[in-house]
Structure formats: structure tokens, C-alpha cells
Scaffold this motif. Structure first.
Motif, mmCIF file in Angstrom:
data_model
loop_
_atom_site.group_PDB
_atom_site.id
_atom_site.type_symbol
_atom_site.label_atom_id
_atom_site.label_comp_id
_atom_site.label_asym_id
_atom_site.label_seq_id
_atom_site.Cartn_x
_atom_site.Cartn_y
_atom_site.Cartn_z
ATOM 1 N N ARG A 4 46.348 -50.354 -33.145
ATOM 2 C CA ARG A 4 46.091 -50.045 -31.742
ATOM 3 C C ARG A 4 46.075 -48.524 -31.565
ATOM 4 O O ARG A 4 47.122 -47.869 -31.597
ATOM 5 C CB ARG A 4 47.184 -50.659 -30.856
ATOM 6 N N PRO A 5 44.901 -47.921 -31.391
ATOM 7 C CA PRO A 5 44.832 -46.459 -31.256
ATOM 8 C C PRO A 5 45.614 -45.939 -30.065
ATOM 9 O O PRO A 5 46.117 -44.809 -30.088
ATOM 10 C CB PRO A 5 43.332 -46.191 -31.103
ATOM 11 N N GLU A 6 45.734 -46.767 -29.010
ATOM 12 C CA GLU A 6 46.473 -46.300 -27.831
ATOM 13 C C GLU A 6 47.957 -46.104 -28.123
ATOM 14 O O GLU A 6 48.633 -45.301 -27.455
ATOM 15 C CB GLU A 6 46.289 -47.264 -26.656
ATOM 16 N N VAL A 7 48.483 -46.787 -29.127
ATOM 17 C CA VAL A 7 49.886 -46.584 -29.510
ATOM 18 C C VAL A 7 50.048 -45.229 -30.192
ATOM 19 O O VAL A 7 51.040 -44.523 -29.973
ATOM 20 C CB VAL A 7 50.378 -47.738 -30.409
ATOM 21 N N ASP A 8 49.063 -44.855 -31.014
ATOM 22 C CA ASP A 8 49.095 -43.495 -31.571
ATOM 23 C C ASP A 8 48.981 -42.468 -30.456
ATOM 24 O O ASP A 8 49.628 -41.407 -30.486
ATOM 25 C CB ASP A 8 47.967 -43.308 -32.585
ATOM 26 N N LEU A 10 50.095 -42.865 -27.498
ATOM 27 C CA LEU A 10 51.405 -42.878 -26.856
ATOM 28 C C LEU A 10 52.396 -42.002 -27.627
ATOM 29 O O LEU A 10 53.268 -41.359 -27.025
ATOM 30 C CB LEU A 10 51.914 -44.317 -26.762
ATOM 31 N N ARG A 11 52.250 -41.967 -28.932
ATOM 32 C CA ARG A 11 53.086 -41.065 -29.733
ATOM 33 C C ARG A 11 52.851 -39.612 -29.341
ATOM 34 O O ARG A 11 53.784 -38.797 -29.317
ATOM 35 C CB ARG A 11 52.780 -41.249 -31.223
ATOM 36 N N ALA A 12 51.605 -39.282 -29.050
ATOM 37 C CA ALA A 12 51.289 -37.912 -28.616
ATOM 38 C C ALA A 12 51.985 -37.603 -27.295
ATOM 39 O O ALA A 12 52.521 -36.501 -27.098
ATOM 40 C CB ALA A 12 49.770 -37.742 -28.465
ATOM 41 N N VAL A 13 51.985 -38.585 -26.384
ATOM 42 C CA VAL A 13 52.667 -38.411 -25.109
ATOM 43 C C VAL A 13 54.161 -38.207 -25.320
ATOM 44 O O VAL A 13 54.834 -37.526 -24.536
ATOM 45 C CB VAL A 13 52.412 -39.627 -24.195
ATOM 46 N N ALA A 14 54.696 -38.777 -26.393
ATOM 47 C CA ALA A 14 56.125 -38.638 -26.691
ATOM 48 C C ALA A 14 56.443 -37.294 -27.331
ATOM 49 O O ALA A 14 57.400 -36.622 -26.950
ATOM 50 C CB ALA A 14 56.571 -39.775 -27.610
ATOM 51 N N VAL A 15 55.655 -36.870 -28.315
ATOM 52 C CA VAL A 15 56.041 -35.713 -29.119
ATOM 53 C C VAL A 15 55.769 -34.382 -28.439
ATOM 54 O O VAL A 15 56.542 -33.422 -28.604
ATOM 55 C CB VAL A 15 55.361 -35.770 -30.504
ATOM 56 N N VAL A 16 54.683 -34.280 -27.679
ATOM 57 C CA VAL A 16 54.350 -32.991 -27.060
ATOM 58 C C VAL A 16 55.439 -32.529 -26.089
ATOM 59 O O VAL A 16 55.870 -31.368 -26.140
ATOM 60 C CB VAL A 16 52.969 -33.046 -26.387
ATOM 61 N N PRO A 17 55.939 -33.381 -25.189
ATOM 62 C CA PRO A 17 57.028 -32.932 -24.313
ATOM 63 C C PRO A 17 58.284 -32.525 -25.081
ATOM 64 O O PRO A 17 58.981 -31.593 -24.672
ATOM 65 C CB PRO A 17 57.295 -34.150 -23.423
ATOM 66 N N ILE A 274 41.751 -36.602 -29.416
ATOM 67 C CA ILE A 274 42.815 -35.606 -29.478
ATOM 68 C C ILE A 274 44.191 -36.264 -29.396
ATOM 69 O O ILE A 274 45.135 -35.867 -30.101
ATOM 70 C CB ILE A 274 42.647 -34.538 -28.372
ATOM 71 N N CYS A 275 44.318 -37.302 -28.556
ATOM 72 C CA CYS A 275 45.601 -38.007 -28.445
ATOM 73 C C CYS A 275 45.923 -38.776 -29.720
ATOM 74 O O CYS A 275 47.051 -38.726 -30.225
ATOM 75 C CB CYS A 275 45.572 -38.963 -27.246
ATOM 76 N N VAL A 276 44.919 -39.476 -30.238
ATOM 77 C CA VAL A 276 45.137 -40.227 -31.476
ATOM 78 C C VAL A 276 45.456 -39.283 -32.628
ATOM 79 O O VAL A 276 46.343 -39.544 -33.450
ATOM 80 C CB VAL A 276 43.903 -41.085 -31.805
ATOM 81 N N GLY A 277 44.744 -38.142 -32.682
ATOM 82 C CA GLY A 277 44.993 -37.170 -33.751
ATOM 83 C C GLY A 277 46.405 -36.630 -33.705
ATOM 84 O O GLY A 277 47.084 -36.534 -34.749
ATOM 85 N N ILE A 278 46.873 -36.264 -32.516
ATOM 86 C CA ILE A 278 48.249 -35.774 -32.393
ATOM 87 C C ILE A 278 49.230 -36.882 -32.736
ATOM 88 O O ILE A 278 50.263 -36.647 -33.387
ATOM 89 C CB ILE A 278 48.501 -35.235 -30.968
ATOM 90 N N GLY A 279 48.902 -38.100 -32.317
ATOM 91 C CA GLY A 279 49.774 -39.225 -32.631
ATOM 92 C C GLY A 279 49.905 -39.466 -34.126
ATOM 93 O O GLY A 279 50.988 -39.782 -34.623
#
Length: 619
Positions: A4-8, A10-17, A274-279
Motif C-alpha cells: 500500500r503506497p499510502e502507508v509509505d 504515512l511514514r513520511a507524515v510521521a518522520v518529517v515532523p 515525494i511522499c512515498v519516496g520519503i516514506g
């Protein structure tokens, strides 16, 4: 499990903050909640894999641990290895000893226990620990040791009983966290029993069927995303964590996992390249950010410039991509056998244990330190015994002590004045008691701010009520308010206005003196003096980051004028520009003004009481 790419995303949403929080970007005051999002994601993915294997009857505990070792250990050990020479070059012996202990703890999957014992996660000293962030890895690793065995054992009783058991455990863990943040806030933050519910919420998501009402999926997934984002900007270091407050990011993450499917808006946003890549590189991002920031703060003996922190943030992404590409990805190859990964992990673990033990046994100086006797004398202040001087446990309440534990001798009708505040007020009271007949009502982590709440001292409101009751009963001639004001700029400092108003109501005949904050140094003044290669017999001034203290002084000065009370700025008296008095005492026996980042030594406290405050107090 299906990718699920959206989970990756979501990881970006977690790590950047998390990265921006540790970089000191004030806007992301709740960025630490990214770790809670990671816990939910991890619980979901691990449970999903285990459920799939149990349903196909292919579960193997050895294979599970081998996968976890491939996922976690190569990148972790790579970052740890590169931290060792940096720590050796930058750190002082006491700091290197602490770092050596963290090497041991990380290797043994127990760094959360070490950091629980050592410091509050939100304390200034915590920002100087390169491996502080591994506490969350330790929590996950401890979860991995227990959850697969639990799930395997209960699986034979049926899916519904497994879900019920997980729900009960999650509720028990949440209840424990709600109790523990009041009684043992540091343990609550670091330890697995009060964090397990976050992982278990993720596990419950893995059991949820994909037959939810489609028309609600879009709105609920967006709501979940907004809940996570809101907690990043609304929460700060004073928010009890974990607790019921943690439900906001945890439930938000669960909503995204459950409902961000197919063509929802949340899936569209989180699935952007970009979100998936950061994830994809989020694990390496998480591993690299804290060492870079911590070493920069140690090297600069203060908060680095925003330009440097920005450059280090960019460097974090570069190092993370390199580590993901050339360390993480190769070690996930199925060509690396279970035996090989366990053997390599064991060998690396042995090396880090040996390095850590050497650094610990040698007190951080395995091949000598090269310091002069004067510098060694300065470094000895890292073990400064302040408990007796500050009257800890009696007139300076420790964490979780209640107002009834103040001793009778702390204040009396004979006292000319009272000093009220936090640990910095306790430090200042030492000199005041030597010069004046001073009563002391102080508590760890409790500035005299009405309505203030503190993780480190959950009884602040009760303690402040006790202060007012004692002031009303004894009505001292002088009341001194002092605290580490700079740490409350832009947040709770406005509450001081209500405190002054309440004191003027309860003890209208008492004079109030606001004493501004003491200059601060990072990680400590003795360390800054040694790093500057200062000769304590000659150097009296040393650069101090007084920015927040100066902002607090401006607020206090205006407040003093508004309410007709006295104000004394310590940085005006002690500093010339950004160079502040660092050493007090006679030339033959100099003593640092403060023994850590900003708590006064006995000599420093006496100097301020004698030279700065006496003229105001005898008028």
C-alpha cells in the motif's frame, strides 16, 4: 500483505515532523507524535504479516526474527559505527562515557530503560544524546519479542478471542499510561507497557475486514490525516504523553490505515511520489537526524544557527538515501540466509558491546584525555552534589511529591522573604539564605505560573495553591519569583500575570521581586569552558545563548511596570553582549557560575545574592 503506497506516504507524515521537532523548529512543537504514528504503522504491518502466515499455517518464529534483523539492524549498526569516531572527537570524557553506555543499551535492545534513568526526553540535556531516538526502536524490539509468541499461542482459540484479547491488553496499556503520566512521567514516556497500546491499535487494524461503508471512507481517512497534523502543531513538551491525548494521532493514523483505500483524497495525497519516496527512506531518516543534530549542538556549545540546522536537515536526507540504497536494500535480499544475518548481527553486537564497555570502564577516556588539572577540575562539576544545597525533598520537591511534603522549616513568620519557583529558584535560594533570612518554596519543573502543567512534576497546580496559602498565612515582607523563564517564552509565560495578581490579592503588603533568568550554556558551562580551552584563572566571560532569556526579560520588565513590582535582569548584570560571566570566586580558586546548563553553583548563587540582588532587597 498487499503493498500500500499510502502507508509509505504515512511514514513520511510521521518522520518529517520528528526531524523538524528535533531541529528546533518551534512551529512543530508536537512533532514527536510522529513516533506514535510509527508505532501504529508497525503494529499494523507486523500483525498483518503474522496473520497471513498463521492463516496459511506457514508461521515461523525464526523467519520472523530474521526478517526483523534484516530490516532493523544493518542500518542501525551502520549509523552507530559512524557515530563512534564523531563521539570520540567531539565529546568530553563524561559525555563519551554516557555515549558508551548507550552503545551497550542499544545493542541489548534496552536503550529506553537507559534514557528513562538518565533524563527527561524534553530536557535540554536530551538533545545532546546522539542515540536518544533509539528508545523507540527498543520499544518496538521488545514488542517483537512478545507479540508473535502471544499471537501464535492465542490463535488456536479463534480469531474473535484473539481480537478480544488484544482489545483488553490495549485498554489496560492505555489505562496504565493515563495513570503513569501523573506518577512516573519519564517511565511512562519511555517504557513498553505504557506504549504497547499504540502498537496494538495498529494490530487491530490488521484484523479489520475490508467491508466498510464506501461513502464514509473518503471523509474518515481525511479526518484521520487532519488529526495527525493537528497534534503536530497543537501539542508541545507540556502535553502528557502517552495518555488520552495520544489518542488524537493514534486514532488518526488508524483511520488512515482503515479508510485510505482506492480513490480517496488521503490516498491520493499520500501516494504522491515525494511522499512515498520519503516514506521508503523514513527508517534511515529517523536513524540519522538525531546524531547529526546532537553532534552539532555539542560542537557549537549551544543551539546552532538556523542555517546550520537547515543544512544538517538536508544532509539527513542525503545520508538516509545513501543508507537506504546501499545498506538497507542489499541486506533485505533473500540471498542472505537466516544464519548469515544472525551471525553478522552477533558479530557487530559483540563489537559495540566491547566498545561500550571500554568507554564505560575507562570513564570515557580509554587512551587518556589530555586535559590540564584545571580542566579536570571543571569537568568534575558534572557530578556536582546539589541535593543538599537545594534542600531537595524538603523545600525543593522532587517529581510527584505533594505539597504536604514541604518541611515545616522551609517557611516561617520569621523569614524576611520567600523565594518561589522551580529548580532554578532552588539554586538561587542557596545564596539568598546565606545573606538573608529566606524561606524557600520550590518544586522541580514548577515555575510560578498559574495553570501550568508539567510532565516532570504532575502536582504543579496543587503546589502553587500551597504557595498562595502560605503567602496569605505568613505575609512575608518580600516575595521573590524566579524560574527558567526562557524555556516558557511564547507558551506559558503569559500565566505569570495571573500569578502576580493572585499574590497581590492574598498578600497585598508584600513586595514582589521578579528575577530574570540566569545565562545558559550548552551542554553545560564546565563543558563549554573546557571546549573553549579556557584558563579559569584568566577567562571570566564566555559566549552564552541568551536569546530566549532576553525575550523573557522583555516580557518580565513590561509586566513589572504594569503591576508596579520590581524586576532585576541577571543577564543585564552578568553579560556584555552575548558574553556572560562564567567564573566567580577568587583568582586562586575559581568556580563556574553554574554547574550544568544553568543551575547555579553555591558560589554562583552567593555572588548573585551579594552583588546583584542585595541592593534591591535592602532598599
Amino acid at each position: 500483505m498487499k503493498y500500500r503506497p499510502e502507508v509509505d506516504g504515512l511514514r513520511a507524515v510521521a518522520v518529517v515532523p520528528v526531524i523538524l521537532f528535533h531541529a528546533g523548529v518551534g512551529l512543530f512543537s508536537g512533532g514527536y507524535v510522529g513516533v506514535d504514528v510509527f508505532f501504529v504503522i508497525s503494529g499494523y504491518l507486523i500483525a498483518g504479516i503474522l496473520i497471513s502466515e498463521l492463516e496459511r499455517d506457514t508461521f515461523s518464529i525464526v523467519r520472523f526474527y530474521a526478517r526483523r534483523a534484516k530490516r532493523i539492524l544493518p542500518a542501525l549498526f551502520f549509523v552507530m559505527l559512524l557515530c563512534v569516531p564523531a563521539a570520540w572527537v567531539i565529546m568530553l570524557p563524561t559525555e563519551f562515557k554516557d555515549f558508551s553506555q548507550s552503545l551497550i543499551a542499544v545493542t541489548l535492545f534496552s536503550s529506553n530503560f537507559l534514557f528513562w534513568i538518565e533524563s527527561d526526553y524534553f530536557a535540554p540535556a536530551a538533545e545532546l544524546k546522539p542515540l536518544l531516538h533509539t528508545w523507540s526502536l527498543a520499544v518496538e524490539e521488545q514488542y517483537y519479542l512478545v507479540f508473535p509468541v502471544f499471537l501464535y499461542f492465542f490463535w488456536k482459540f479463534g480469531r474473535s478471542k484473539v481480537i478480544l484479547s488484544i482489545c483488553l491488553l490495549a485498554l489496560m496499556s492505555l489505562a496504565a499510561s493515563e495513570w503513569a503520566w501523573r506518577s512516573s512521567p519519564s517511565a511512562n514516556f519511555y517504557l513498553a507497557p505504557t506504549r504497547a497500546w499504540e502498537l496494538l491499535v495498529g494490530a487491530l487494524c490488521a484484523f479489520a475486514p475490508e467491508m466498510l461503508r464506501r461513502r464514509w471512507m473518503n471523509w474518515l481517512s481525511v479526518l484521520g490525516l487532519l488529526m495527525i497534523v493537528a497534534s503536530v502543531f497543537i501539542y508541545d513538551h507540556s502535553t502528557p504523553f502517552p495518555s488520552l491525548y495520544t489518542l488524537l494521532p493514534v486514532v488518526g493514523c488508524a483511520l488512515v490505515i482503515l479508510f485510505a483505500r482506492e480513490d480517496t483524497w488521503a490516498t491520493f495525497l499520500l501516494s504522491r511520489p515525494i511522499c512515498v519516496g520519503i516514506g521508503l527512506i523514513s527508517y534511515s531518516l529517523y536513524l540519522w537526524h538525531q546524531p547529526l543534530f546532537a553532534f552539532a549542538r555539542l560542537q557549537n556549545s549551544g543551539e546552532p544557527a538556523a542555517s546550520l540546522m537547515s543544512a544538517l536537515t538536508v544532509a539527513t536526507f542525503g545520508l538516509a538515501y545513501f543508507t537506504w540504497r546501499f545498506v538497507e536494500t542489499p541486506f533485505r535480499s533473500p540471498e542472505i540466509s537466516h544464519r548469515a544475518i544472525f551471525s553478522m548481527s552477533g558479530a557487530c553486537g559483540f563489537v559495540f558491546l566491547a566498545l561500550g564497555l571500554t568507554g564505560h570502564v575507562s570513564n570515557g577516556s580509554p587512551i587518556g584525555d589530555g586535559f590540564s588539572p584545571a580542566q579536570r577540575q571543571l569537568l568534575a562539576y558534572s557530578d556536582y552534589d546539589s541535593a543538599g544545597l537545594y534542600r531537595e525533598g524538603d523545600c525543593f520537591l522532587e517529581t510527584a511529591q505533594v505539597p504536604s511534603e514541604f518541611r515545616d522549616f522551609c517557611v516561617s513568620a520569621e523569614n524576611q522573604m520567600f523565594i518561589v519557583g522551580d529548580s532554578h529558584a532552588a539554586a538561587l535560594s542557596v545564596g539568598l539564605r546565606e545573606v538573608f533570612d529566606t524561606g524557600q518554596l520550590t518544586a522541580h519543573g514548577c515555575p510560578p505560573l498559574i495553570g501550568y502543567s508539567s510532565l516532570s512534576q504532575p502536582n504543579c497546580s496543587q503546589i502553587l495553591e500551597h504557595y498562595f496559602a502560605e503567602l496569605e498565612r505568613l505575609k512575608p515582607e518580600q516575595i521573590i519569583l524566579h524560574a527558567h523563564w526562557g524555556s516558557h517564552v511564547g507558551k506559558e509565560l503569559f500565566r505569570l500575570e495571573a500569578t502576580i495578581a493572585e499574590i497581590q490579592r492574598t498578600a497585598p503588603a508584600s513586595n514582589i521581586l521578579l528575577v530574570g533568568g540566569v545565562p545558559t550554556w550548552s551542554p553545560s558551562l564546565p563543558a563549554a569552558l573546557v571546549r573553549a580551552r579556557a584558563q579559569t584563572e584568566d577567562e571570566r566571560l564566555l559566549y552564552s545563548d541568551i536569546h530566549d532569556t532576553a525575550l523573557a526579560d522583555a516580557f518580565l520588565r513590561n509586566l513589572a511596570t504594569q503591576y508596579g513590582v520590581e524586576f532585576v535582569s541577571l543577564i543585564d548584570a552578568l553579560c556584555e553582549g552575548q558574553e556572560c560571566l562564567a567564573v566567580v570566586g577568587d583568582a586562586g580558586e575559581p568556580v563556574p557560575l553554574v554547574w550544568d546548563y544553568g543551575h547555579l553553583t553555591q558560589a554562583g548563587s552567593r555572588y548573585i545574592a551579594d552583588e546583584i540582588l542585595s541592593p534591591k532587597l535592602v532598599e
